[in-house]
Motif scaffolding. Structure first.
Motif, PDB file in Angstrom:
ATOM      1  N   GLN A 125       0.825  -1.203   0.000  1.00 61.03           N
ATOM      2  CA  GLN A 125       0.000   0.000   0.000  1.00 61.03           C
ATOM      3  C   GLN A 125       0.864   1.260   0.000  1.00 61.03           C
ATOM      4  O   GLN A 125       0.548   2.239  -0.683  1.00 61.03           O
ATOM      5  CB  GLN A 125      -0.950   0.007   1.196  1.00 61.03           C
ATOM      6  N   LEU A 157       2.410   1.637  -3.578  1.00 60.17           N
ATOM      7  CA  LEU A 157       1.411   2.080  -4.545  1.00 60.17           C
ATOM      8  C   LEU A 157       1.034   3.540  -4.330  1.00 60.17           C
ATOM      9  O   LEU A 157       0.771   4.272  -5.293  1.00 60.17           O
ATOM     10  CB  LEU A 157       0.168   1.197  -4.463  1.00 60.17           C
ATOM     11  N   LEU A 158       1.033   3.968  -3.067  1.00 61.20           N
ATOM     12  CA  LEU A 158       0.771   5.381  -2.788  1.00 61.20           C
ATOM     13  C   LEU A 158       1.881   6.245  -3.367  1.00 61.20           C
ATOM     14  O   LEU A 158       1.628   7.310  -3.942  1.00 61.20           O
ATOM     15  CB  LEU A 158       0.654   5.616  -1.283  1.00 61.20           C
ATOM     16  N   HIS A 159       3.122   5.810  -3.242  1.00 60.12           N
ATOM     17  CA  HIS A 159       4.236   6.568  -3.811  1.00 60.12           C
ATOM     18  C   HIS A 159       4.085   6.698  -5.329  1.00 60.12           C
ATOM     19  O   HIS A 159       4.309   7.772  -5.896  1.00 60.12           O
ATOM     20  CB  HIS A 159       5.571   5.893  -3.474  1.00 60.12           C
ATOM     21  N   LYS A 160       3.703   5.616  -5.977  1.00 61.87           N
ATOM     22  CA  LYS A 160       3.513   5.671  -7.426  1.00 61.87           C
ATOM     23  C   LYS A 160       2.416   6.671  -7.786  1.00 61.87           C
ATOM     24  O   LYS A 160       2.537   7.420  -8.773  1.00 61.87           O
ATOM     25  CB  LYS A 160       3.163   4.282  -7.955  1.00 61.87           C
ATOM     26  N   GLU A 161       1.368   6.689  -6.992  1.00 63.39           N
ATOM     27  CA  GLU A 161       0.287   7.660  -7.207  1.00 63.39           C
ATOM     28  C   GLU A 161       0.816   9.082  -7.032  1.00 63.39           C
ATOM     29  O   GLU A 161       0.495   9.981  -7.811  1.00 63.39           O
ATOM     30  CB  GLU A 161      -0.846   7.381  -6.216  1.00 63.39           C
ATOM     31  N   TRP A 162       1.643   9.284  -6.012  1.00 65.84           N
ATOM     32  CA  TRP A 162       2.215  10.610  -5.759  1.00 65.84           C
ATOM     33  C   TRP A 162       3.179  11.044  -6.866  1.00 65.84           C
ATOM     34  O   TRP A 162       3.313  12.234  -7.115  1.00 65.84           O
ATOM     35  CB  TRP A 162       2.950  10.601  -4.420  1.00 65.84           C
ATOM     36  N   GLY A 199       2.798  10.853  -9.995  1.00 65.58           N
ATOM     37  CA  GLY A 199       2.057  11.489 -11.069  1.00 65.58           C
ATOM     38  C   GLY A 199       2.699  11.223 -12.415  1.00 65.58           C
ATOM     39  O   GLY A 199       3.434  10.246 -12.611  1.00 65.58           O
TER      40      GLY A 199
END
Length: 269
Positions: free
Chosen positions: A51, A54-59, A61
């Protein structure tokens, strides 16, 4: 508090330590087994690790127009090659030239990517105007947070962002353990888990766009092993506790400070 010159000298010792694969003493070995063994097993089993990644990948951008600095990346972290492949320009830096040689081999398929063995605080590192600094397990290696913050601001482009992931020393049980362990720690000179004070220094210096604490309630999953419940039920309880940590820590300082790890998305003011 150490000066830049003193930190640079400490970092030479840190470079030697990692280049030579220096042996850890018994106490550091025990802590590493707890941290990299038991805690990593918990992180994997209940989805904490995935999790966070995946949050880092979302950040991240859209990276296509971004200059990215992968700070303290060693021979490559979980996202190093993804950043190298997708960024407009990628630079990975680390103190260890041995690790950087390995990373440069891995970066050969990516023409806009390179890695250098250089100290982030040194005058030898002159590049700046980075849109993104990815610092996975790195910011807590700097004893003097004011010097670090100044250097981060110097290297960031206007509205540039930092993604960090570091240990916290704010949960009382963990703080007590670390206090008892520190006099025997092999790498104590460059291990400074974030405190409440250092968190508030980051909060003052940058816009914290999002934050998540990890291993708060969920760190106690280890003690469920002594209870007569199934592995599946242990996992379900751990997942529930983790999600409580994940959501409550984004808004509550007390919930965040009960956690062992903290990841943040920060923006230059």
């Amino acid at each position: 508090m150490k000066t830049t010159e003193a930190i640079l000298e400490t970092n030479k010792k840190q470079k030697k330590f990692y280049n030579n694969n220096s042996k850890q003493n018994l106490f550091t070995t025990i802590w590493a087994k707890f941290r990299n063994g038991l805690l990593n097993t918990i992180r994997k089993n209940i989805g904490i690790q995935d999790q966070a990644y995946l949050l880092h990948k979302e950040w991240f951008g859209d990276l296509s127009s971004k200059r990215v600095l992968d700070l303290g990346c060693h021979s490559g972290n979980y996202w190093s090659l993804y950043l190298a492949e997708n960024a407009k320009d990628y630079l990975g830096i680390d103190l260890s030239d041995v690790a950087i040689d390995k990373l440069n081999e891995r970066l050969k398929p990516f023409p806009n990517a390179k890695a250098e063995a250089v100290d982030f605080l040194s005058d030898d590192f002159a590049e700046k105007d980075y849109d993104l600094i990815y610092a996975y397990g790195v910011l807590h290696h700097f004893e003097n947070i004011n010097i670090l913050i100044d250097k981060l601001n110097e290297k960031l482009a206007p509205e540039g962002e930092i993604i960090s992931y570091d240990p916290l020393e704010t949960s009382l049980p963990i703080k007590i353990i670390r206090i008892l362990y520190r006099p025997f720690q092999s790498d104590a000179a460059w291990e400074w888990p974030l405190t409440k004070k250092t968190f508030y220094q980051f909060q003052k210096a940058f816009v914290i766009k999002e934050r998540r604490g990890l291993l708060g309630k969920s760190k106690w999953v280890a003690f469920l092993n002594i209870l007569p419940i199934s592995e599946n039920n242990k996992k379900l309880i751990g997942q529930k506790w983790h999600q409580q940590d994940w959501h409550e820590s984004s808004a509550s300082d007390s919930a965040m400070f009960s956690c062992m790890h903290l990841t943040m998305l920060m923006q230059k003011k």
